[in-house]
Design a protein around this motif. Structure first.
Motif, PDB file in Angstrom:
ATOM      1  N   GLY A   5       0.806  -1.207   0.000  1.00 34.32           N
ATOM      2  CA  GLY A   5       0.000   0.000   0.000  1.00 34.32           C
ATOM      3  C   GLY A   5       0.844   1.263   0.000  1.00 34.32           C
ATOM      4  N   ALA A   6       1.905   1.273   0.813  1.00 37.71           N
ATOM      5  CA  ALA A   6       2.790   2.437   0.874  1.00 37.71           C
ATOM      6  C   ALA A   6       3.532   2.631  -0.440  1.00 37.71           C
ATOM      7  CB  ALA A   6       3.769   2.273   2.033  1.00 37.71           C
ATOM      8  N   LEU A   7       4.024   1.534  -1.016  1.00 39.10           N
ATOM      9  CA  LEU A   7       4.740   1.635  -2.288  1.00 39.10           C
ATOM     10  C   LEU A   7       3.809   2.108  -3.400  1.00 39.10           C
ATOM     11  CD1 LEU A   7       6.889  -1.632  -2.143  1.00 39.10           C
ATOM     12  CD2 LEU A   7       7.732   0.721  -2.016  1.00 39.10           C
ATOM     13  N   TYR A   8       2.580   1.616  -3.384  1.00 38.45           N
ATOM     14  CA  TYR A   8       1.605   2.013  -4.397  1.00 38.45           C
ATOM     15  C   TYR A   8       1.319   3.512  -4.300  1.00 38.45           C
ATOM     16  CZ  TYR A   8      -2.839   2.171  -6.945  1.00 38.45           C
ATOM     17  OH  TYR A   8      -3.852   2.489  -7.814  1.00 38.45           O
ATOM     18  N   GLN A   9       1.049   3.977  -3.087  1.00 34.52           N
ATOM     19  CA  GLN A   9       0.721   5.391  -2.906  1.00 34.52           C
ATOM     20  C   GLN A   9       1.877   6.292  -3.329  1.00 34.52           C
ATOM     21  OE1 GLN A   9       1.831   7.741  -0.117  1.00 34.52           O
ATOM     22  NE2 GLN A   9       0.777   9.224  -1.403  1.00 34.52           N
ATOM     23  N   GLN A  10       3.093   5.937  -2.933  1.00 39.10           N
ATOM     24  CA  GLN A  10       4.248   6.759  -3.276  1.00 39.10           C
ATOM     25  C   GLN A  10       4.547   6.726  -4.771  1.00 39.10           C
ATOM     26  OE1 GLN A  10       6.073   8.864  -1.344  1.00 39.10           O
ATOM     27  NE2 GLN A  10       4.533   8.494   0.240  1.00 39.10           N
ATOM     28  N   SER A  11       4.476   5.544  -5.372  1.00 43.13           N
ATOM     29  CA  SER A  11       4.811   5.432  -6.796  1.00 43.13           C
ATOM     30  C   SER A  11       3.783   6.129  -7.679  1.00 43.13           C
ATOM     31  CB  SER A  11       4.913   3.957  -7.202  1.00 43.13           C
ATOM     32  OG  SER A  11       6.000   3.326  -6.560  1.00 43.13           O
ATOM     33  N   MET A  12       2.518   6.136  -7.257  1.00 41.52           N
ATOM     34  CA  MET A  12       1.477   6.762  -8.058  1.00 41.52           C
ATOM     35  C   MET A  12       1.544   8.290  -8.040  1.00 41.52           C
ATOM     36  SD  MET A  12      -0.654   5.084  -9.951  1.00 41.52           S
ATOM     37  CE  MET A  12      -1.155   3.392 -10.316  1.00 41.52           C
ATOM     38  N   LEU A  13       2.437   8.851  -7.229  1.00 36.98           N
ATOM     39  CA  LEU A  13       2.601  10.302  -7.233  1.00 36.98           C
ATOM     40  C   LEU A  13       3.125  10.811  -8.573  1.00 36.98           C
ATOM     41  CD1 LEU A  13       4.083  10.919  -3.666  1.00 36.98           C
ATOM     42  CD2 LEU A  13       1.779  11.483  -4.471  1.00 36.98           C
ATOM     43  N   LYS A  14       3.641   9.931  -9.408  1.00 40.78           N
ATOM     44  CA  LYS A  14       4.086  10.336 -10.743  1.00 40.78           C
ATOM     45  C   LYS A  14       2.917  10.827 -11.582  1.00 40.78           C
ATOM     46  CE  LYS A  14       4.917   7.156 -13.849  1.00 40.78           C
ATOM     47  NZ  LYS A  14       5.496   6.002 -14.570  1.00 40.78           N
ATOM     48  N   HIS A  15       1.691  10.404 -11.217  1.00 36.97           N
ATOM     49  CA  HIS A  15       0.497  10.884 -11.900  1.00 36.97           C
ATOM     50  C   HIS A  15      -0.084  12.053 -11.095  1.00 36.97           C
ATOM     51  CE1 HIS A  15       0.703   7.368 -14.431  1.00 36.97           C
ATOM     52  NE2 HIS A  15       0.700   6.576 -13.368  1.00 36.97           N
ATOM     53  N   PRO A  16      -0.405  13.158 -11.727  1.00 35.93           N
ATOM     54  CA  PRO A  16      -0.757  14.386 -10.987  1.00 35.93           C
ATOM     55  C   PRO A  16      -2.202  14.445 -10.522  1.00 35.93           C
ATOM     56  CG  PRO A  16      -0.836  14.819 -13.331  1.00 35.93           C
ATOM     57  CD  PRO A  16      -0.400  13.378 -13.190  1.00 35.93           C
ATOM     58  N   TYR A  17      -2.633  13.413  -9.795  1.00 35.80           N
ATOM     59  CA  TYR A  17      -4.033  13.375  -9.381  1.00 35.80           C
ATOM     60  C   TYR A  17      -4.204  13.342  -7.870  1.00 35.80           C
ATOM     61  CZ  TYR A  17      -4.161  11.967 -14.262  1.00 35.80           C
ATOM     62  OH  TYR A  17      -3.964  11.920 -15.618  1.00 35.80           O
ATOM     63  N   GLY A  18      -3.099  13.330  -7.116  1.00 37.62           N
ATOM     64  CA  GLY A  18      -3.199  13.361  -5.668  1.00 37.62           C
ATOM     65  C   GLY A  18      -2.826  12.035  -5.025  1.00 37.62           C
ATOM     66  N   TYR A  19      -3.485  11.748  -3.914  1.00 36.92           N
ATOM     67  CA  TYR A  19      -3.203  10.561  -3.116  1.00 36.92           C
ATOM     68  C   TYR A  19      -3.906   9.362  -3.743  1.00 36.92           C
ATOM     69  CZ  TYR A  19      -2.684   7.682   1.092  1.00 36.92           C
ATOM     70  OH  TYR A  19      -2.356   6.691   1.978  1.00 36.92           O
ATOM     71  N   ALA A  20      -3.145   8.329  -4.076  1.00 39.09           N
ATOM     72  CA  ALA A  20      -3.708   7.128  -4.697  1.00 39.09           C
ATOM     73  C   ALA A  20      -4.147   6.150  -3.607  1.00 39.09           C
ATOM     74  CB  ALA A  20      -2.666   6.468  -5.603  1.00 39.09           C
ATOM     75  N   LEU A  21      -5.389   5.748  -3.661  1.00 44.15           N
ATOM     76  CA  LEU A  21      -5.925   4.820  -2.669  1.00 44.15           C
ATOM     77  C   LEU A  21      -5.667   3.384  -3.094  1.00 44.15           C
ATOM     78  CD1 LEU A  21      -9.248   6.698  -1.992  1.00 44.15           C
ATOM     79  CD2 LEU A  21      -7.490   6.235  -0.277  1.00 44.15           C
ATOM     80  N   TYR A  22      -4.913   2.665  -2.275  1.00 42.99           N
ATOM     81  CA  TYR A  22      -4.624   1.260  -2.556  1.00 42.99           C
ATOM     82  C   TYR A  22      -5.910   0.448  -2.568  1.00 42.99           C
ATOM     83  CZ  TYR A  22      -2.334  -3.310  -2.068  1.00 42.99           C
ATOM     84  OH  TYR A  22      -1.916  -4.603  -2.252  1.00 42.99           O
ATOM     85  N   GLU A  23      -6.863   0.842  -1.725  1.00 38.72           N
ATOM     86  CA  GLU A  23      -8.200   0.262  -1.728  1.00 38.72           C
ATOM     87  C   GLU A  23      -9.179   1.390  -2.045  1.00 38.72           C
ATOM     88  OE1 GLU A  23      -9.153  -1.841   1.803  1.00 38.72           O
ATOM     89  OE2 GLU A  23      -7.396  -3.153   1.711  1.00 38.72           O
ATOM     90  N   PRO A  24      -9.709   1.439  -3.280  1.00 37.58           N
ATOM     91  CA  PRO A  24     -10.628   2.522  -3.646  1.00 37.58           C
ATOM     92  C   PRO A  24     -11.781   2.648  -2.657  1.00 37.58           C
ATOM     93  CG  PRO A  24      -9.993   1.284  -5.593  1.00 37.58           C
ATOM     94  CD  PRO A  24      -9.453   0.518  -4.419  1.00 37.58           C
ATOM     95  N   GLU A  25     -12.130   3.894  -2.329  1.00 40.51           N
ATOM     96  CA  GLU A  25     -13.181   4.166  -1.361  1.00 40.51           C
ATOM     97  C   GLU A  25     -14.491   4.520  -2.058  1.00 40.51           C
ATOM     98  OE1 GLU A  25     -13.184   3.809   1.783  1.00 40.51           O
ATOM     99  OE2 GLU A  25     -11.065   3.584   2.269  1.00 40.51           O
ATOM    100  N   SER A  26     -15.580   4.368  -1.339  1.00 47.72           N
ATOM    101  CA  SER A  26     -16.891   4.738  -1.852  1.00 47.72           C
ATOM    102  C   SER A  26     -17.042   6.253  -1.859  1.00 47.72           C
ATOM    103  CB  SER A  26     -17.993   4.115  -0.988  1.00 47.72           C
ATOM    104  OG  SER A  26     -19.255   4.661  -1.319  1.00 47.72           O
ATOM    105  N   SER A  27     -17.671   6.770  -2.914  1.00 49.71           N
ATOM    106  CA  SER A  27     -17.932   8.202  -2.974  1.00 49.71           C
ATOM    107  C   SER A  27     -18.947   8.634  -1.925  1.00 49.71           C
ATOM    108  CB  SER A  27     -18.446   8.586  -4.370  1.00 49.71           C
ATOM    109  OG  SER A  27     -19.654   7.888  -4.670  1.00 49.71           O
TER     110      SER A  27
END
Length: 323
Positions: A5-27
């Motif tokens: 989860g930590a690696l996913y969140q940090q690595s996804m920072l390359k995309h300019p959309y903010g904090y990447a949720l390892y487990e997508p949350e409900s809107s």
């Protein structure tokens, strides 16, 4: 947070959309204007009010009935819809497979009539791929300073009603990227290759993905799917906002107390910050235990300033330089 989860969140920072949720949350629990925090596992936890609904700065009743002051600067931007291709991070390479040789190259589970077949692989280290069903919808609210000022005015109530914020901090969400269905595959320290088939004939490397329909191979393990289950629900894959950190400075002791020996170091404060990026307050844990807190804020993810045409008559109040 878990290692993946930590690696996913940090690595996804390359995309300019903010904090990447390892487990997508409900809107239903994460929207622009909602308040909450992240657990050590990276899971979003909203602040729930007396009616068991998330605290929402865009809903005056949500604030008043929980002892919070109204928020009069909630300006929602028009929703922005887009199509995304695969979002990869870590040491992942993407390779298109030529299909001229026939269906013998097609992995089980991927229809023979797909327009394109791609293989994603890594030989060592972390890798991940996120697939999202289009359209991906971006929702966000304008401004930053009003959120900081509101937090400053309400921190005492927030700490009293939701004490977990003392340790985990407070997040006011200001942007979300949602989809109806998402699939994610992440791995670490292993060689891996996965196949994805698309109906579209061309899938660009990067941001453009003309097809929202994809197929995965039956032999590729590790895929985790998240799908909205209600008509008015979507899954949040990225979000941004303001993060407030509460740092305990020193205990406030009775006037009669005298230190027995040794010097006492006093905290060094910054000068008063009119934009409330940092402020001090008293944390009344109990009548006997009161602490002085330093509260600082930082932006997480994409922050969007209030358009100039909406700031007429409010220039001084709304002006804010990102940092």
């Amino acid at each position: 947070m878990s290692n993946l989860g930590a690696l996913y969140q940090q690595s996804m920072l390359k995309h300019p959309y903010g904090y990447a949720l390892y487990e997508p949350e409900s809107s239903k629990v994460l929207q622009p204007g909602f308040c909450g925090y992240l657990t050590e596992l990276g899971q979003w936890t909203p602040l729930l009010g007396v009616d068991e609904r998330p605290i929402n700065l865009g809903d005056p009743l949500s604030l008043v009935q929980n002892g919070l002051t109204p928020f009069n600067h909630f300006h929602r931007a028009p929703a922005d819809k887009r199509s995304w291709g695969p979002k990869v991070c870590g040491r992942v390479t993407q390779r298109k497979v030529e299909l001229e040789a026939g269906v013998s190259l097609m992995p089980a589970g991927i229809p023979a009539d797909v327009g394109a077949l791609y293989r994603y692989s890594s030989k060592d280290g972390f890798g991940a791929i996120l697939m999202t069903q289009g359209p991906v919808v971006k929702d966000f609210v304008y401004g930053t300073t009003p959120f900081r000022v509101w937090c400053k005015d309400n921190s005492e109530v927030i700490l009293r009603r939701w004490p977990d914020v003392r340790d985990r901090g407070l997040i006011i969400a200001t942007s979300t990227y949602t989809t109806q269905r998402a699939m994610m595959n992440a791995w670490s320290d292993t060689e891996k290759e996965i196949s994805v088939g698309f109906h579209a004939g061309v899938v660009e490397i990067g941001e453009i993905g003309p097809s929202s329909t994809w197929y995965t191979s039956n032999g590729d393990g590790g895929w985790v799917a998240a799908e909205a289950g209600e008509p008015d629900e979507r899954k949040v894959v990225f979000f941004g906002g303001l993060y407030f950190k509460y740092r305990r400075l020193a205990v406030i002791l009775p006037q009669s107390h005298a230190f027995s020996s040794g010097p006492v170091e006093k905290a060094r404060f910054r000068s008063f910050d009119s934009e409330a990026r940092e402020f001090q307050m008293v944390d009344r844990v109990s009548d006997e235990a009161q602490f002085e807190l330093s509260v600082t804020s930082e932006e997480r993810g994409e922050m969007v300033e209030l358009p100039k045409e909406m700031t007429k008559g409010q220039e001084e109040e709304e002006d804010d330089d990102d940092f």
